[in-house]
Design a protein around this motif. Structure first.
Motif, PDB file in Angstrom:
ATOM      1  N   THR B 277      92.123 -63.725 -11.109  1.00 41.31           N
ATOM      2  CA  THR B 277      92.300 -64.959 -10.137  1.00 41.31           C
ATOM      3  C   THR B 277      91.558 -66.107 -10.847  1.00 41.31           C
ATOM      4  O   THR B 277      91.081 -67.032 -10.233  1.00 41.31           O
ATOM      5  N   LYS B 320      89.455 -74.031  -0.336  1.00 41.19           N
ATOM      6  CA  LYS B 320      89.944 -73.078   0.685  1.00 41.19           C
ATOM      7  C   LYS B 320      90.998 -72.430   0.327  1.00 41.19           C
ATOM      8  O   LYS B 320      90.905 -71.295   0.645  1.00 41.19           O
ATOM      9  N   ARG B 321      92.065 -73.092  -0.444  1.00 45.84           N
ATOM     10  CA  ARG B 321      92.850 -71.997  -1.045  1.00 45.84           C
ATOM     11  C   ARG B 321      92.561 -71.171  -1.867  1.00 45.84           C
ATOM     12  O   ARG B 321      92.968 -69.856  -2.030  1.00 45.84           O
ATOM     13  N   ALA B 323      89.711 -69.960  -2.424  1.00 41.66           N
ATOM     14  CA  ALA B 323      88.907 -68.978  -1.741  1.00 41.66           C
ATOM     15  C   ALA B 323      89.799 -67.854  -1.284  1.00 41.66           C
ATOM     16  O   ALA B 323      89.194 -66.445  -1.434  1.00 41.66           O
ATOM     17  N   GLU B 324      90.809 -68.121  -0.617  1.00 38.91           N
ATOM     18  CA  GLU B 324      91.592 -66.897  -0.360  1.00 38.91           C
ATOM     19  C   GLU B 324      92.458 -66.319  -1.240  1.00 38.91           C
ATOM     20  O   GLU B 324      92.288 -65.080  -1.408  1.00 38.91           O
ATOM     21  N   ILE B 325      92.566 -66.702  -2.424  1.00 38.30           N
ATOM     22  CA  ILE B 325      93.174 -66.235  -3.541  1.00 38.30           C
ATOM     23  C   ILE B 325      92.206 -65.164  -4.395  1.00 38.30           C
ATOM     24  O   ILE B 325      92.590 -64.317  -4.590  1.00 38.30           O
ATOM     25  N   CYS B 326      90.877 -65.766  -4.432  1.00 38.30           N
ATOM     26  CA  CYS B 326      89.756 -65.316  -5.222  1.00 38.30           C
ATOM     27  C   CYS B 326      89.052 -64.201  -4.380  1.00 38.30           C
ATOM     28  O   CYS B 326      88.250 -63.787  -5.140  1.00 38.30           O
ATOM     29  N   GLY B 327      89.066 -64.222  -3.194  1.00 38.07           N
ATOM     30  CA  GLY B 327      88.324 -63.580  -2.469  1.00 38.07           C
ATOM     31  C   GLY B 327      86.615 -63.710  -2.385  1.00 38.07           C
ATOM     32  O   GLY B 327      85.714 -63.109  -2.469  1.00 38.07           O
ATOM     33  N   SER B 329      83.806 -67.315  -1.118  1.00 36.56           N
ATOM     34  CA  SER B 329      83.841 -68.219   0.110  1.00 36.56           C
ATOM     35  C   SER B 329      84.107 -69.733  -0.478  1.00 36.56           C
ATOM     36  O   SER B 329      83.748 -70.037  -1.582  1.00 36.56           O
TER      37      SER B 329
END
Lengths: 152, 713
Positions: B277, B320-321, B323-327, B329
């Motif tokens: 990612t 924010k986006r 952070a979700e993909i990459c795991g 914060s």
């Protein structure tokens, strides 16, 4: 008004191209670089077909019965070996060209009906198809010398 | 006083950045710096620490002589201890600009073996390899070669695969034999497995391959970003970074790495992203720099093309986006962006795991973008490295799939230039595109390549799909030549095995990760009948009677120094210009390229003043689509008209096509070079099959779904 016929032609060709990318990947499983790219391009083609579909419905109300020989299949399964791969890619190139030129025609039609939304969709499809054609051409250029001159 | 490095990590030598005057001086061209007082004009404040590493039971008094050498792992200068005709240890070189006297214990046995050496050529007789002599072994290779060349398309029946550990002179000679002698596009190297990614990213962004920075950038920088850190590859540079961190005014440090490496522990911000990612993360960092106005619009305007497209793409990647993909914060991403965006002098280093990840070239281009957006290139403290120090000269000389001298396959004038240099018919030189390593083995598997010559590499162990690679090498119709120091797994499958001289047993040059060229002298004799790889290639060219247009020998050189001179002529006028470098100069220490006879020194940094080798006639590539590899071609390049500006390449995050289930990425394990899954991410499935799982978190055997690609592995 025959725009729906051309939209249907594009829809079918894109669906056929998506399936052809998957078939060529399955038919040549040992080619080192085909798996990822073909799957990616297949997904892209499926996406194009989905985007075109609402416009088929939008315009089919004005459309008469489909004319004969509107759609002709251009790819009928993979062939084995190096020459087979080259020939298969060649088929896909023609199929992608059909999609590409259909996009160009539909863009002209969309201008005629003042349909900016459709124009937007086919322009986007056309842009991605141009990359697909470049990839097919690149891959065939790589394969051609060995397949045509060296392999027996 | 040389220091033993018993615990593997030597004494720390903290230091601070040079003052403003020194920094200004460091930005001057070499010959102007010569006019300055030595303490300002030259050198680096990193303290010298001369490491010494002697074999057990050996003392300095036992050493008969010290011979100038090069680290087989890092391509730094060092001295080799010789006693009774054997290598018994190493000592760092105080004057070396890369290591300042440091050693990596891995240098002692890295990349070369003392035991199990091949001492005589072997040939296959009745299915078994038996000892033979050079006359018989070379005779067999040459008779098979001539037989193949006599048939139509004979050039296409040869494949050459080489590891990155040969010397520059050997790589160049091999390239000339393959491209001009046989005329085949089938020449590639172990560099393909990942160094090719680094080269592709540099070429895509800057117009040509070549490391922009200098190791001294670590002295000047105020922030360091480590992308996919791997200690083993960069130990000496890592020590330099650690010493800066322990000294006054230390640089901030950001580490991007799925694992929990030593660098991750040291860093101020550690972004432990999910494997595969990197692009999403880099897009978010670029988003933060642009949205927060922490980039250099004047530099971007004057020295780059492609900014609007990059902004169009990264605008959709707020932290924010990503952070979700990459795991990780969003706050961590913002913290990292703060460091990268506020630094005045930023050094980035990319490592192996970065180059072997999903969307690797695109991810590496995003790091290049970061430096372009902030104008962080071509001045002291601002640089980008991609760390695999020992394979640089392989890429430059053209055994890694490129044309020698970083020339452009798609530019007919570049191919003609080479044909003229070698005095051969331009039609003999393959008019691109080159065949990559996996395709070479595919052609061999299909039978159209009938002679495969493997030097200093063990593809039967290291390539993906090794079961198929082994079956191919075992095939009766494929004639396999292996040239190596020991009987590798690949060599066991060969028809002819040629014993090669190893590290410290031959003379020649190597090029390190900041373009420093080092001379390595011969310290000891090779065992038995083993010969330097250069001599083997020269012998082959001679026996084959490879000629130029006028009937003179195509390979007109006879030893390392004359081979180096031939390479210099090939590099002339190209980004990697070696024409000012001589063996004599190299005896006094490493020299960076580009270096022309008129310049006193090599250029310490590339791209000073934001000038890039992207002019149409100069560039190494006309570019390709990062997602598919589709070549763009000359017309599109002309239309873009970069005229010396660099390319900003945009890339969307895309889950790996080799992912399992719902987009869980897999990557190649750096050691076994087999696909590995992140354990936590393996989905539960119905059609389960046992498979081995590795990775940071766990080891063992669990059930998982096997994708179609993996069924073939």
């Amino acid at each position: 008004m025959h725009l729906a016929h051309y939209l249907r032609l594009l829809h079918r060709s894109q669906t056929a191209l998506a399936e052809a990318f998957r078939e060529i990947r399955r038919g040549h499983p040992h080619e080192p670089d085909m798996y990822g790219v073909c799957e990616r391009l297949a997904v892209q083609c499926g996406d194009h077909a989905r985007r075109v579909e609402p416009f088929v419905r939008r315009y089919e109300a004005w459309t008469s019965q489909e004319p004969e020989r509107l759609h002709r299949p251009l790819f009928a399964g993979t062939r084995p070996g190096g020459l087979g791969l080259l020939r298969d890619l060649h088929d896909l190139y023609l199929l992608a060209t059909e999609c590409d030129i259909a996009c160009t025609m539909i863009a002209q039609g969309a201008r005629g009906t003042r349909d900016d939304e459709l124009l937007d969709v086919v322009r986007r499809c056309g842009g991605e198809l141009a990359v697909q054609l470049s990839w097919l051409r690149t891959r065939m250029r790589h394969a051609a010398p060995q397949a045509l001159v060296v392999a027996t | 006083m040389p220091e033993p490095i018993a615990d593997g990590w030597g004494r720390r030598t903290p230091y601070g950045p040079p003052g403003g005057v020194e920094r200004l001086a460091a930005a001057l061209p070499g010959r102007l710096r010569d006019c300055l007082p030595a303490e300002i004009g030259l050198g680096s404040p990193w303290p010298v620490r001369v490491d010494i590493l002697l074999d057990e039971g050996v003392t300095e008094a036992d050493v008969d002589m010290w011979v100038q050498g090069v680290s087989p792992v890092h391509a730094d200068a060092l001295d080799i201890a010789v006693s009774d005709g054997r290598v018994v240890g190493l000592r760092g070189s105080a004057a070396d600009r890369a290591g300042h006297g440091r050693l990596d214990p891995g240098d002692r046995h890295g990349g070369h073996a003392d035991a199990g050496r091949l001492t005589r050529p072997l040939v296959r007789e009745g299915g078994r390899l038996v000892e033979s002599d050079w006359q018989t072994a070379m005779g067999r290779i040459v008779s098979r070669s001539k037989e193949l060349l006599d048939r139509p398309g004979g050039w296409g029946r040869f494949g050459f695969y080489t590891g990155g550990r040969l010397l520059l002179e050997e790589h160049y000679t091999l390239a000339v034999i393959a491209r001009a002698g046989i005329g085949t596009p089938h020449l590639d190297g172990g560099t393909r497995i990942w160094a090719a990614t680094a080269a592709a990213a540099f070429t895509a962004s800057f117009g040509a391959d070549g490391q922009p920075g200098s190791y001294t950038d670590v002295d000047h920088c105020d922030a360091i970003a480590l992308w996919g850190h791997d200690m083993g590859e960069s130990r000496v540079l890592w020590e330099r970074m650690l010493d800066r961190r322990l000294g006054p005014r230390p640089p901030a440090m950001v580490a991007v790495d799925p694992g929990d490496s030593r660098a991750a522990k040291e860093a101020d911000v550690h972004l432990a992203v999910r494997p595969g990612t990197y692009v999403a993360l880099a897009d978010a960092l670029l988003h933060e720099l642009i949205a927060g106005n922490r980039y250099d619009p004047a530099y971007v305007d004057a020295h780059t093309v492609g900014f609007p497209e990059v902004w169009r793409v990264v605008e959709a990647y707020p932290p924010k986006r990503a952070a979700e993909i990459c795991g990780v914060s969003a706050a961590q991403i913002e913290q990292a962006a703060e460091i990268l965006g506020s630094s005045q002098r930023l050094v980035s280093a990319m490592f192996q795991s970065f180059y072997r990840s999903n969307q690797a070239t695109a991810a590496a281009c995003q790091v290049n973008n970061l430096h372009l957006l902030r104008g962080m290139l071509g001045r002291p403290g601002a640089g980008v490295f991609q760390m695999r120090p020992s394979a640089q000269h392989a890429r430059e000389t053209g055994v890694g799939g490129d044309l020698p001298g970083m020339r452009n396959w798609d530019n007919p004038r570049h191919v003609e230039e080479l044909a003229e240099l070698w005095n051969v018919d331009p039609a003999v030189v393959p008019q691109g595109p080159p065949t990559h390593a996996m395709q070479i083995f595919r052609y061999a598997e299909q039978g159209s390549i009938e002679l495969l010559w493997i030097s200093a590499a063990d593809p039967a162990v290291t390539l993906p799909h090794i079961d198929r690679v082994r079956r191919t090498l075992e095939g009766a119709d494929l004639f396999v030549v292996v040239q190596d120091t020991v009987l590798t797994e690949t060599a066991r499958l060969a028809d002819v095995v040629l014993p090669a001289a190893g590290w410290a047993e031959k003379r020649g040059t190597v090029t390190g990760a900041d373009r420093t060229v080092h001379l390595c002298d011969k310290a000891v004799e090779p065992p038995g009948e083993a010969r330097p790889d250069l001599d083997i290639f020269l012998d082959y060219a001679g026996r084959m009677g490879l000629c130029d247009r006028d009937g003179a020998p195509l390979v007109g050189w006879h030893d390392p120094e004359s081979a180096f001179e031939a390479w210099k002529a090939c590099s002339k006028g190209r980004p990697c210009d070696y024409t000012g470098i001589t063996y004599e100069r190299l005896r006094a220490g490493g020299v960076q390229w580009p270096c022309t006879p008129s310049s006193g020194h090599g250029a310490e940094r590339l791209y000073a003043g934001g000038r890039f080798p992207t002019e149409f006639e100069h560039c190494q590539t006309f570019g390709h689509d990062l997602a598919t590899g589709a070549e763009w071609g000359a017309d599109r390049y002309r239309a873009t008209d970069p005229r010396g500006r660099a390319f900003l390449h945009a890339a969307e995050h895309e889950p790996s096509p080799e992912a399992l289930g719902d987009g869980v990425p897999l990557y190649w394990d750096p050691v076994s070079k087999q696909p590995v899954f992140n354990v936590a991410a393996v989905p539960a499935t119905k059609a389960a099959e046992a498979a081995e799982i590795g990775g940071e978190q766990a080891e063992g055997v669990v059930s998982l779904e096997v994708s179609q690609r993996l069924e073939e592995v």
